[in-house]
Every structure is written in structure tokens, then in C-alpha cells.
Design an enzyme around this catalytic site. Structure first.
Site, PDB file in Angstrom:
ATOM      1  N   ARG A  82     -43.624   5.197   3.874  1.00 16.13           N
ATOM      2  CA  ARG A  82     -44.218   3.929   3.440  1.00 16.13           C
ATOM      3  C   ARG A  82     -43.559   2.741   4.136  1.00 16.13           C
ATOM      4  O   ARG A  82     -44.113   1.640   4.126  1.00 16.13           O
ATOM      5  CB  ARG A  82     -44.081   3.773   1.923  1.00 16.13           C
ATOM      6  CG  ARG A  82     -44.790   4.846   1.125  1.00 16.13           C
ATOM      7  CD  ARG A  82     -44.352   4.836  -0.333  1.00 16.13           C
ATOM      8  NE  ARG A  82     -44.817   3.644  -1.033  1.00 16.13           N
ATOM      9  CZ  ARG A  82     -44.379   3.279  -2.232  1.00 16.13           C
ATOM     10  NH1 ARG A  82     -43.439   3.997  -2.852  1.00 16.13           N
ATOM     11  NH2 ARG A  82     -44.856   2.197  -2.809  1.00 16.13           N
ATOM     12  N   HIS A  99     -39.012   6.289  -9.724  1.00 18.54           N
ATOM     13  CA  HIS A  99     -40.003   6.798 -10.670  1.00 18.54           C
ATOM     14  C   HIS A  99     -39.365   7.805 -11.630  1.00 18.54           C
ATOM     15  O   HIS A  99     -39.839   7.983 -12.754  1.00 18.54           O
ATOM     16  CB  HIS A  99     -41.162   7.483  -9.932  1.00 18.54           C
ATOM     17  CG  HIS A  99     -41.988   6.550  -9.112  1.00 18.54           C
ATOM     18  ND1 HIS A  99     -41.650   6.187  -7.833  1.00 18.54           N
ATOM     19  CD2 HIS A  99     -43.138   5.902  -9.402  1.00 18.54           C
ATOM     20  CE1 HIS A  99     -42.565   5.366  -7.356  1.00 18.54           C
ATOM     21  NE2 HIS A  99     -43.472   5.173  -8.280  1.00 18.54           N
ATOM     22  N   ASP A 156     -42.080  -4.094 -11.154  1.00 19.76           N
ATOM     23  CA  ASP A 156     -42.716  -2.812 -10.880  1.00 19.76           C
ATOM     24  C   ASP A 156     -43.051  -2.201 -12.244  1.00 19.76           C
ATOM     25  O   ASP A 156     -42.753  -2.779 -13.294  1.00 19.76           O
ATOM     26  CB  ASP A 156     -41.786  -1.917 -10.053  1.00 19.76           C
ATOM     27  CG  ASP A 156     -42.543  -0.891  -9.210  1.00 19.76           C
ATOM     28  OD1 ASP A 156     -43.718  -0.620  -9.533  1.00 19.76           O
ATOM     29  OD2 ASP A 156     -41.964  -0.368  -8.253  1.00 19.76           O
TER      30      ASP A 156
END
Length: 343
Positions: free
Chosen positions: A133, A176, A248
């Protein structure tokens, strides 16, 4: 408009979701792969979202390219950011990165989606959460490619979101799944990871920024997403950023250190976030809505898209067709390269 961005469960709204979207603290909605069956269904879902809320919500998605592309069938297969560095000719790479930004934005706005949370500005590929990414491991090369992508987005009429401030690229842990700790000296973070943010802010190319759920141990005991040091002292005061600050997703494990869902939300807003994301946990989202102090976030209207694209007209245009062909070919070449490496 309120400061909370939520999600929905499926292809269409249920009765509870219609009521939740009317809550005065709700200001946005983010879409995921589970919300997508085909383009016609997606456009109808966005119409339902617009109709359900009292005020126009900011509708968002993560449509970066590569492995983070929520809508695939019927949309251009976008290359991950790292792919552009594999193009030998710098001018060709820059042009294609700009076309990728334009095409991604145009395809999303044809669905009446306001923003894609892009581009990723993290440096390097060692992080499990970031990997391909990232545009590049060199800050200046990453900045050049990111700037091209941004200019493409802006030319279409979509606002940009740089993530994940001050830089998630150097930690191997995935926020995450856990709370990563970056133990590097603060000076290294400033002179390496933050360079791209600083330069793009100076050029007034970032409309929004999303901080990382990472604890930078030399600076603060809180993740950057809940740190007044990072968001107010560094981002606002030192770097002079005047745009929107998103948290986030507060359901990520990297945010759990800040407490309950309601505590995470309040801590992020108190630290300096303008909008908080609470996704993939309906009970947590309701807890945030039930416990947050009333607050308006009308500055978020700056994120509405300004482009007008009809999907059929867009896909019939020579620009879309040429960009679609080139970007698909780049993705296929990179996939073939990874197969030779056994990835």
C-alpha cells in the site's frame, strides 16, 4: 452534521440502520466489500443512505487499489501504490499515478461516493498492515508518486485523505490486530516518516489526514489517533494543517488501549479528531452515540465531492478506456512478478 462515521451491514439498509442514520451525532458512513454486489445495487444503497439521513452524510470507502479495493466487479482493477515504482520511466510512472487518482475518484463519484480514504503516505513495505500500500521506501520518491495521485483525485473533484500520520510504515505489527509500538527516536520519525506529510501540507494538497493507531513511545503513551501531542501540537501547530482529521476505525485492536468504545471516541475527539470511525461493531457504535457529548462538525461538509460523473458516459470516454487498460495491465504485470517470487 455530527462527528461520527458508521457502517451498515449489507446491500441495503434495514429499519434500525435508517433510524441510526438520523441520529444528530452521525455525519458519515463508510462502505465495505460486504455492501457491494454490483454497481446498480451500490448506487441504490447510496441513494437509500442519502434519503435516510436528515443532513447529507459524507459517504466514504477505502478504494486504494491492490488488496484494499472494496468494489471490484465492474470497476477498474487498480494497482497497489507500490506498483508505480516498478515502472522504469519516471515520467510514465508519474502520469499513470495521476490517471489512477483521477479514475478511482471518477468511478467513486459516479456512485455518489464523496471520498476514498487515499492516498497511503506511509514509508516502506515492512509493516504487515501497509506492505504494498506504500508508494516507496524513499520519502521523496513516495512524495512524488503521492502528489501525482492526489492531483488526479483533485482534478476529478474528490478530496484527499493522507494516512497514517505520522507514519505506520516502520512497525511490523498490524494495528487491526494489536497495538503497535514504534520505539524509534523521535528525530528519525520527523526526518523520515513525517517528511511526506510536511511537504504535502505545505503544498496544500491534503484535505484530510488519518492518524495511525500506533504508539510512538518516544513521544506519547497514547496512539497517535488519541494523542493531543501528535494531533494538536505537531499536526495543527507545527505543521500548520488546517484540514479534517479522521480517526482510524476505533474497533481496531490498536485503539483498544484507549478504553471502551465510548471512551475511545471521546478521547479521539478530545485529542483533536474532527470525525471518528466506528465500524464492524453495532453495539460499540450505539454506545458511542449514546455517550458522546453533543457536538457539531459542520466543517466536514468540505469533504463533499464536487465532480459530476455519469457511469455510462465515463466508461465510454477515451480517457477512462485508456487509463483502465494501462492500470489493469500494470496490475497484471505486478501479479506475474509476485508469482515468480513465490508470493
Amino acid at each position: 452534521m455530527g462527528p461520527v462515521m458508521l457502517d451498515v451491514a449489507s446491500y441495503e439498509l434495514d429499519a434500525e440502520e435508517r433510524e441510526i442514520l438520523k441520529h444528530p451525532l452521525v455525519g458519515g458512513l463508510i462502505l465495505f466489500s460486504r455492501n457491494f454486489h454490483d454497481a446498480e445495487q451500490l448506487r441504490e444503497l447510496v441513494r437509500q443512505i442519502r434519503a435516510a439521513s436528515h443532513e447529507r452524510l459524507v459517504v466514504a470507502v477505502d478504494q486504494e487499489g491492490g488488496r484494499v479495493q472494496r468494489f471490484r466487479d465492474g470497476f477498474t482493477r487498480l494497482p497497489a501504490a507500490q506498483y508505480f515504482a516498478a515502472i522504469n520511466d519516471a515520467a510514465t510512472a508519474a502520469q499513470l499515478a495521476q490517471e489512477a487518482g483521477w479514475l478511482m475518484a471518477a468511478e467513486m463519484m459516479a456512485m455518489d461516493i464523496d471520498i476514498s480514504f487515499a492516498p497511503v503516505l506511509d514509508i516502506g513495505h515492512v509493516s504487515a498492515a501497509i506492505g504494498e500500500r506504500s508508494f516507496h521506501s524513499d520519502p521523496q520518491q513516495a512524495r512524488i508518486m503521492a502528489e501525482c495521485f492526489i492531483r488526479g483525485m483533485h482534478s476529478a473533484g474528490m478530496k484527499t485523505t493522507g494516512k497514517h500520520f505520522p507514519g505506520h510504515g516502520a512497525v511490523t505489527a498490524d494495528s487491526h490486530k494489536e497495538t503497535p509500538h514504534d520505539n524509534r527516536p523521535l528525530a528519525e520519525i520527523r526526518t523520515h516518516d513525517m517528511v511526506i506529510f510536511r511537504e504535502l501540507i505545505q503544498r496544500k494538497l491534503l484535505d484530510a489526514i488519518m492518524p495511525a493507531h500506533v504508539i510512538y513511545t518516544e513521544a506519547d503513551a497514547r496512539p497517535a489517533s488519541g494523542s493531543a501531542y501528535w494531533l494538536q501540537e505537531i499536526l495543527r501547530q507545527e505543521l500548520g494543517f488546517e484540514g479534517i482529521i479522521f480517526s482510524d476505525d476505533l474497533s481496531m485492536e490498536g485503539a483498544a488501549i484507549m478504553g471502551s468504545y465510548a471512551e475511545r471516541g471521546q478521547a479521539s475527539l478530545d485529542a483533536g479528531c474532527d470525525m471518528i470511525l466506528v465500524c464492524n461493531n453495532r453495539q460499540g457504535a450505539v454506545s458511542v452515540l449514546d455517550n458522546l457529548s453533543p457536538i457539531k462538525a459542520d466543517q466536514l461538509t468540505r469533504l463533499y465531492h464536487s465532480g459530476q460523473f455519469d457511469r455510462q458516459t465515463l466508461m465510454a470516454s477515451s480517457r477512462w478506456q485508456q487509463a483502465n487498460k494501462a492500470l489493469t495491465a500494470l496490475s497484471e504485470r505486478w501479479d506475474a512478478h509476485k508469482q515468480t517470487l513465490g508470493q
